[in-house]
Motif scaffolding. Structure first.
Motif, short mmCIF file in Angstrom:
data_model
loop_
_atom_site.label_atom_id
_atom_site.label_comp_id
_atom_site.label_asym_id
_atom_site.label_seq_id
_atom_site.Cartn_x
_atom_site.Cartn_y
_atom_site.Cartn_z
N ARG A 138 0.83 -1.19 0.00
CA ARG A 138 0.00 0.00 0.00
C ARG A 138 0.86 1.24 0.00
O ARG A 138 1.99 1.24 0.52
N ASN B 47 0.10 4.83 1.35
CA ASN B 47 -0.90 5.62 2.09
C ASN B 47 -1.02 7.03 1.53
O ASN B 47 -2.09 7.63 1.58
N VAL C 172 -3.69 0.72 -3.03
CA VAL C 172 -3.19 -0.60 -2.65
C VAL C 172 -2.90 -1.37 -3.93
O VAL C 172 -3.63 -1.28 -4.91
#
Length: 122
Positions: A71, A73, A78
């Motif tokens: 992932r 962020n 993802v």
């Protein structure tokens, strides 16, 4: 409202690789756990992999050692890297977002994308 969009599917020969992306639109929030599922024709949707908000990871036994979930962020995205693909991996792959964090608060949710087709030829 969170919108989820998968991309990266396609046709590949057995033994090949594909990378899928799951992008959540919007800003000002952080994703909680995000999971990948898949559904083959005339079969039930099945779990593939999940990455928690804390980065913890789990895989279905059928993909362990071949698939990698990760992932970003900062991008609310993802990824699912799929290596050594098999014809049995042929399915529509779906991304599921299980809630978001916004301004320090958790908002539960069950957000699904529209799916992306992965076809592995023998």
């Amino acid at each position: 409202q969170v919108q989820v969009v998968e991309s990266g599917g396609g046709l590949v020969q057995a033994g090949g690789s594909l990378g899928l992306s799951c992008a959540a639109s919007g800003s000002g929030f952080r994703l909680n756990a995000v999971a990948w599922y898949r559904q083959a024709p005339e079969k039930k949707r099945e779990f593939v992999a999940i990455i928690g908000g804390d980065g913890s990871i789990n895989y279905a036994n059928s993909v362990k050692g071949r698939f990698t979930i990760s992932r970003d962020n900062a991008k609310n995205t993802v990824y699912l890297q799929m290596n050594n693909l098999k014809p049995a991996d042929t399915a529509v792959y779906y991304c599921n977002v299980g809630g978001i964090y916004k301004s320090g608060d958790f908002y539960s949710g069950d957000y699904w994308g529209q799916g992306t087709q992965v076809t592995v030829s023998s």
